[in-house]
Design a protein around this motif. Structure first.
Motif, PDB file in Angstrom:
ATOM      1  N   ALA A  96       8.521   1.431   9.632  1.00  0.00           N
ATOM      2  CA  ALA A  96       7.662   0.729  10.584  1.00  0.00           C
ATOM      3  C   ALA A  96       6.708  -0.217   9.863  1.00  0.00           C
ATOM      4  N   LEU A  97       6.346  -1.302  10.559  1.00  0.00           N
ATOM      5  CA  LEU A  97       5.372  -2.287  10.077  1.00  0.00           C
ATOM      6  C   LEU A  97       5.733  -2.799   8.680  1.00  0.00           C
ATOM      7  N   THR A  98       6.999  -3.132   8.507  1.00  0.00           N
ATOM      8  CA  THR A  98       7.514  -3.627   7.225  1.00  0.00           C
ATOM      9  C   THR A  98       8.337  -4.882   7.473  1.00  0.00           C
ATOM     10  N   THR A  99       8.197  -5.875   6.598  1.00  0.00           N
ATOM     11  CA  THR A  99       8.964  -7.105   6.714  1.00  0.00           C
ATOM     12  C   THR A  99      10.273  -6.989   5.944  1.00  0.00           C
ATOM     13  N   TYR A 100      11.359  -7.293   6.637  1.00  0.00           N
ATOM     14  CA  TYR A 100      12.690  -7.339   6.031  1.00  0.00           C
ATOM     15  C   TYR A 100      13.287  -8.715   6.280  1.00  0.00           C
ATOM     16  N   CYS A 101      13.869  -9.295   5.227  1.00  0.00           N
ATOM     17  CA  CYS A 101      14.531 -10.586   5.345  1.00  0.00           C
ATOM     18  C   CYS A 101      16.030 -10.397   5.113  1.00  0.00           C
TER      19      CYS A 101
END
Length: 265
Positions: free
Chosen positions: A98-103
């Motif tokens: 949760a609340l994590t940026t993934y590209c």
């Protein structure tokens, strides 16, 4: 908690998707397979819940398959996380935090030339399964029931005896910042109308829990300005009445999801 803000961006439909600048060089595909020379796939991505990213891309011609790469540093470096066959144009990445940026990016292979898609980034929201939260009631009884289609397989079902009765769920606030909040609930023929209150203030409008047949619905409650992280935040679901067609006063809560709108550093 409920102070409204003018937001730079709020994702209301299931995750924050944004374009990121792709690295100027790409790691080579496997030595036995060259990259496709035709148009590259066009990638889109969303984060519908706290642990999932959903990818979709345009199909290209003549590919043998696709590689999916993921980055956790804003698109600066990537790791291959999936290999898919020809004409497959969707993939769901589960088990995220949760609340994590993934590209992400997608590479079509076989042929000759570059075929790496654009890069798309998602910021996963924070999800609160109702059945995992502590709860209190007034003029109501509430219990956890197993229900097919519920987000976590279960939900909180409250039977309220009178208008003004309520069930209250306690969450723990995420990092400070401004969040948009969605509620997923079960609408049934025996459900009532209700409002959600935080600190005694209405959070969004009245919700009609009635449906001719059981169905899950989502409603956007509004923005919340979280000033202190890891603090107790209580959401009170209070009965306001009943649809004329309804046969009961149930309030049935599945999951509460908070999407980042603005974060303070």
């Amino acid at each position: 908690f409920g102070t409204s803000k003018i937001l730079v961006a709020v994702l209301l439909a299931g995750g924050l998707a944004a374009g990121c600048t792709a690295p100027t060089t790409h790691p080579p595909v496997e030595l036995s397979q060259k990259a496709l020379s035709g148009p590259a796939p066009v990638l889109a991505a969303t984060a519908p819940n706290a642990t999932t990213a959903v990818l979709g891309w345009s199909d290209v011609t003549g590919e043998t398959g696709y590689y999916v790469d993921r980055s956790t540093d804003g698109g600066q470096s990537f790791t291959q996380v999936q290999s898919l066959g020809a004409e497959v144009t969707t993939w769901t990445d589960t088990g995220r935090a949760a609340l994590t940026t993934y590209c992400y990016r997608v590479r079509a292979y076989d042929g000759g030339g570059s075929s790496t898609s654009n890069v798309r980034c998602v910021l996963t929201p924070k999800g609160y399964e109702a059945e995992s939260l502590s709860r209190t009631t007034s003029s109501a009884t509430a219990s956890v029931i197993t229900y097919a289609g519920a987000s976590g397989g279960s939900l909180v079902s409250a039977t309220v005896t009178t208008v003004g009765g309520w069930v209250e769920l306690t969450t723990t606030t995420p990092a400070t910042g401004v969040y948009g909040t969605k509620l997923r609930y079960l609408a049934t023929p025996d459900a009532g109308r209700f409002v959600v209150k935080v600190g005694g203030v209405n959070y969004g409008g009245e919700v009609d829990g009635y449906a001719e047949s059981a169905t899950f619905r989502e409603v956007y409650l509004g923005e919340a300005d979280i000033a202190a992280a890891s603090s107790s935040r209580k959401l009170r679901f209070q009965l306001t009445g009943r649809n004329p067609l309804s046969t009961g006063n149930k309030i049935q809560i599945d999951v509460i999801t908070m999407y980042v709108a603005q974060v303070r550093y």
